[in-house]
Design a protein around this motif. Structure first.
Motif, PDB file in Angstrom:
ATOM      1  N   ALA A 278      19.500 -15.950 -10.740  1.00 32.56           N
ATOM      2  CA  ALA A 278      18.240 -16.625 -10.423  1.00 32.56           C
ATOM      3  C   ALA A 278      17.931 -16.516  -8.933  1.00 32.56           C
ATOM      4  O   ALA A 278      16.784 -16.294  -8.531  1.00 32.56           O
ATOM      5  N   PHE A 279      18.959 -16.658  -8.104  1.00 37.74           N
ATOM      6  CA  PHE A 279      18.795 -16.586  -6.651  1.00 37.74           C
ATOM      7  C   PHE A 279      18.312 -15.203  -6.227  1.00 37.74           C
ATOM      8  O   PHE A 279      17.381 -15.072  -5.423  1.00 37.74           O
ATOM      9  N   ASN A 280      18.936 -14.173  -6.773  1.00 37.89           N
ATOM     10  CA  ASN A 280      18.575 -12.805  -6.396  1.00 37.89           C
ATOM     11  C   ASN A 280      17.296 -12.332  -7.077  1.00 37.89           C
ATOM     12  O   ASN A 280      16.665 -11.383  -6.611  1.00 37.89           O
ATOM     13  N   GLY A 281      16.924 -12.980  -8.158  1.00 33.93           N
ATOM     14  CA  GLY A 281      15.752 -12.535  -8.907  1.00 33.93           C
ATOM     15  C   GLY A 281      14.444 -13.140  -8.447  1.00 33.93           C
ATOM     16  O   GLY A 281      13.376 -12.704  -8.877  1.00 33.93           O
ATOM     17  N   SER A 282      14.503 -14.148  -7.602  1.00 35.72           N
ATOM     18  CA  SER A 282      13.278 -14.806  -7.146  1.00 35.72           C
ATOM     19  C   SER A 282      13.377 -15.089  -5.655  1.00 35.72           C
ATOM     20  O   SER A 282      14.201 -15.901  -5.225  1.00 35.72           O
ATOM     21  N   ALA A 283      12.542 -14.424  -4.888  1.00 34.45           N
ATOM     22  CA  ALA A 283      12.570 -14.605  -3.435  1.00 34.45           C
ATOM     23  C   ALA A 283      12.169 -16.026  -3.045  1.00 34.45           C
ATOM     24  O   ALA A 283      12.766 -16.624  -2.141  1.00 34.45           O
TER      25      ALA A 283
ATOM     26  N   LEU B 214      12.494 -18.763  -4.819  1.00 36.89           N
ATOM     27  CA  LEU B 214      13.577 -19.686  -5.162  1.00 36.89           C
ATOM     28  C   LEU B 214      14.704 -19.591  -4.142  1.00 36.89           C
ATOM     29  O   LEU B 214      15.275 -20.609  -3.732  1.00 36.89           O
ATOM     30  N   ALA B 215      15.022 -18.375  -3.714  1.00 35.79           N
ATOM     31  CA  ALA B 215      16.073 -18.188  -2.713  1.00 35.79           C
ATOM     32  C   ALA B 215      15.716 -18.897  -1.411  1.00 35.79           C
ATOM     33  O   ALA B 215      16.563 -19.553  -0.789  1.00 35.79           O
ATOM     34  N   VAL B 216      14.464 -18.790  -1.009  1.00 33.67           N
ATOM     35  CA  VAL B 216      14.022 -19.456   0.224  1.00 33.67           C
ATOM     36  C   VAL B 216      14.119 -20.971   0.074  1.00 33.67           C
ATOM     37  O   VAL B 216      14.548 -21.677   0.997  1.00 33.67           O
ATOM     38  N   ASP B 217      13.733 -21.486  -1.090  1.00 30.71           N
ATOM     39  CA  ASP B 217      13.839 -22.932  -1.335  1.00 30.71           C
ATOM     40  C   ASP B 217      15.280 -23.408  -1.188  1.00 30.71           C
ATOM     41  O   ASP B 217      15.551 -24.436  -0.563  1.00 30.71           O
ATOM     42  N   VAL B 218      16.200 -22.657  -1.784  1.00 29.21           N
ATOM     43  CA  VAL B 218      17.618 -23.034  -1.730  1.00 29.21           C
ATOM     44  C   VAL B 218      18.139 -22.957  -0.305  1.00 29.21           C
ATOM     45  O   VAL B 218      18.852 -23.852   0.169  1.00 29.21           O
ATOM     46  N   GLU B 219      17.790 -21.891   0.395  1.00 32.07           N
ATOM     47  CA  GLU B 219      18.276 -21.709   1.767  1.00 32.07           C
ATOM     48  C   GLU B 219      17.748 -22.795   2.699  1.00 32.07           C
ATOM     49  O   GLU B 219      18.475 -23.292   3.567  1.00 32.07           O
ATOM     50  N   LYS B 220      16.501 -23.179   2.506  1.00 32.19           N
ATOM     51  CA  LYS B 220      15.948 -24.251   3.335  1.00 32.19           C
ATOM     52  C   LYS B 220      16.594 -25.594   3.008  1.00 32.19           C
ATOM     53  O   LYS B 220      16.864 -26.401   3.899  1.00 32.19           O
ATOM     54  N   LEU B 221      16.834 -25.817   1.727  1.00 33.62           N
ATOM     55  CA  LEU B 221      17.391 -27.100   1.303  1.00 33.62           C
ATOM     56  C   LEU B 221      18.826 -27.286   1.788  1.00 33.62           C
ATOM     57  O   LEU B 221      19.199 -28.375   2.245  1.00 33.62           O
TER      58      LEU B 221
ATOM     59  N   THR C 291      17.111 -12.120  10.927  1.00 27.55           N
ATOM     60  CA  THR C 291      15.799 -11.585  10.544  1.00 27.55           C
ATOM     61  C   THR C 291      15.419 -12.022   9.138  1.00 27.55           C
ATOM     62  O   THR C 291      14.299 -12.480   8.889  1.00 27.55           O
ATOM     63  N   ILE C 292      16.376 -11.890   8.207  1.00 26.91           N
ATOM     64  CA  ILE C 292      16.101 -12.232   6.810  1.00 26.91           C
ATOM     65  C   ILE C 292      15.854 -13.728   6.649  1.00 26.91           C
ATOM     66  O   ILE C 292      14.966 -14.148   5.911  1.00 26.91           O
ATOM     67  N   CYS C 293      16.632 -14.533   7.342  1.00 20.42           N
ATOM     68  CA  CYS C 293      16.536 -15.990   7.216  1.00 20.42           C
ATOM     69  C   CYS C 293      15.950 -16.610   8.483  1.00 20.42           C
ATOM     70  O   CYS C 293      16.426 -17.652   8.955  1.00 20.42           O
ATOM     71  N   SER C 294      14.943 -15.974   9.020  1.00 17.32           N
ATOM     72  CA  SER C 294      14.390 -16.427  10.305  1.00 17.32           C
ATOM     73  C   SER C 294      13.771 -17.816  10.225  1.00 17.32           C
ATOM     74  O   SER C 294      13.649 -18.504  11.243  1.00 17.32           O
ATOM     75  N   THR C 295      13.381 -18.243   9.012  1.00 17.35           N
ATOM     76  CA  THR C 295      12.769 -19.569   8.873  1.00 17.35           C
ATOM     77  C   THR C 295      13.793 -20.669   8.621  1.00 17.35           C
ATOM     78  O   THR C 295      13.427 -21.844   8.546  1.00 17.35           O
ATOM     79  N   ILE C 296      15.058 -20.295   8.486  1.00 22.96           N
ATOM     80  CA  ILE C 296      16.114 -21.268   8.209  1.00 22.96           C
ATOM     81  C   ILE C 296      16.674 -21.780   9.539  1.00 22.96           C
ATOM     82  O   ILE C 296      16.955 -20.982  10.447  1.00 22.96           O
ATOM     83  N   PRO C 297      16.857 -23.083   9.691  1.00 23.12           N
ATOM     84  CA  PRO C 297      17.345 -23.630  10.974  1.00 23.12           C
ATOM     85  C   PRO C 297      18.650 -23.018  11.463  1.00 23.12           C
ATOM     86  O   PRO C 297      18.828 -22.815  12.673  1.00 23.12           O
TER      87      PRO C 297
END
Length: 207
Positions: free
Chosen positions: A110-115, A117-124, A139-145
Motif C-alpha cells: 500500500a505504501f509503495n502503491g500510493s504516493a 498515502l506514503a506522504v501521509d504516513v511520512e508526515k504523520l 529531495t524525496i522527503c523534502s516536505t518531511i521535518p
C-alpha cells in the motif's frame, strides 16, 4: 430473542436505526478527515463514504420492510445482509489470523502503491521510506521535518508503524466480528419477522 410480532418488529427497527447512525458516522468521519486534510488518499476516503452510503441504503430498506411488513423488501434485506455477513466475517477472520509478516507486506504494498498515502504516513510519523531511507531522502522527503534543517536525519517508517499496523488489524478484525454478529442477529430477526402474521391484519389475508 423475543418471539412476538411487536417485539421482533421493534428490535428490527432499532437495529436498523443503529445501522443508520453508524453509516452517518462513517460518512461524517471520512468527510471531516478529507476537509481537514487529515486524510488525503482519495480511494480510502471514497471507500469509507461508499461503505457508509451502502449501509445507509440497506438500513432504510430494513426499516421499510419492518414498518410495512413487506415480504419482498424483507427478503431482499435478508439476502443482502447475509451476503455482507459472509464477506465481513471472512475479512474479519483474515485480519485476526494475519501474522506480522503478512501485515507488513500488505502495508508495504500500500505504501509503495500510493504516493499520497506514503506522504501521509511520512508526515504523520516523521520518517522517510518504508524499509530503508533513500539516499536522496532530502529531495524525496523534502516536505518531511526530519529531512529539513542543517543536519537532516530520517528513519524508515517500518519500525514506527509496525505495532500500529498490528493493532489496526486486530481492531479491524474485532470490530468486523462485532458487526458481523449484529448482521447475523438482523438476519434471524428478519426471517422470524417475515414469517409472523401481523395481528392487526385481517384473518383471511396471506402474509
Amino acid at each position: 430473542m423475543c418471539g412476538g410480532f411487536s417485539c421482533s418488529r421493534n428490535t428490527l427497527i432499532g437495529l436498523n436505526i443503529f445501522y443508520i447512525f453508524v453509516s452517518l458516522l462513517l460518512i461524517g468521519v471520512a468527510t471531516t478527515a478529507k476537509t481537514s486534510n487529515l486524510l488525503t488518499n482519495l480511494p480510502i476516503v471514497g471507500g469509507i463514504v461508499a461503505c457508509g452510503v451502502f449501509l445507509l441504503f440497506i438500513a432504510i430498506v430494513g426499516l421499510y420492510g419492518a414498518f410495512k411488513h413487506n415480504q419482498v423488501t424483507l427478503f431482499v434485506y435478508m439476502v443482502v445482509l447475509f451476503t455482507i455477513f459472509v464477506i465481513q466475517f471472512s475479512v474479519a477472520c483474515a485480519c485476526l489470523a494475519a501474522n506480522p509478516e503478512d501485515e507488513m507486506s500488505a502495508a508495504e504494498q500500500a505504501f509503495n502503491g500510493s504516493a499520497s498515502l506514503a506522504v501521509d504516513v511520512e508526515k504523520l510519523f516523521n520518517c522517510c521510506g518504508f524499509d530503508s531511507v533513500p539516499a536522496n531522502f532530502t529531495t524525496i522527503c523534502s516536505t518531511i521535518p526530519c529531512a529539513q534543517g542543517e543536519k537532516p536525519s530520517c528513519d524508515p517508517c517500518k519500525p514506527s508503524i509496525e505495532d500500529k499496523i498490528d493493532g489496526a488489524f486486530n481492531a479491524s478484525g474485532g470490530l468486523g466480528l462485532f458487526f458481523a454478529f449484529t448482521e447475523f442477529v438482523g438476519i434471524c430477526l428478519a426471517i422470524r419477522f417475515r414469517n409472523l402474521k401481523d395481528p392487526r391484519a385481517n384473518p383471511g389475508d396471506f402474509l
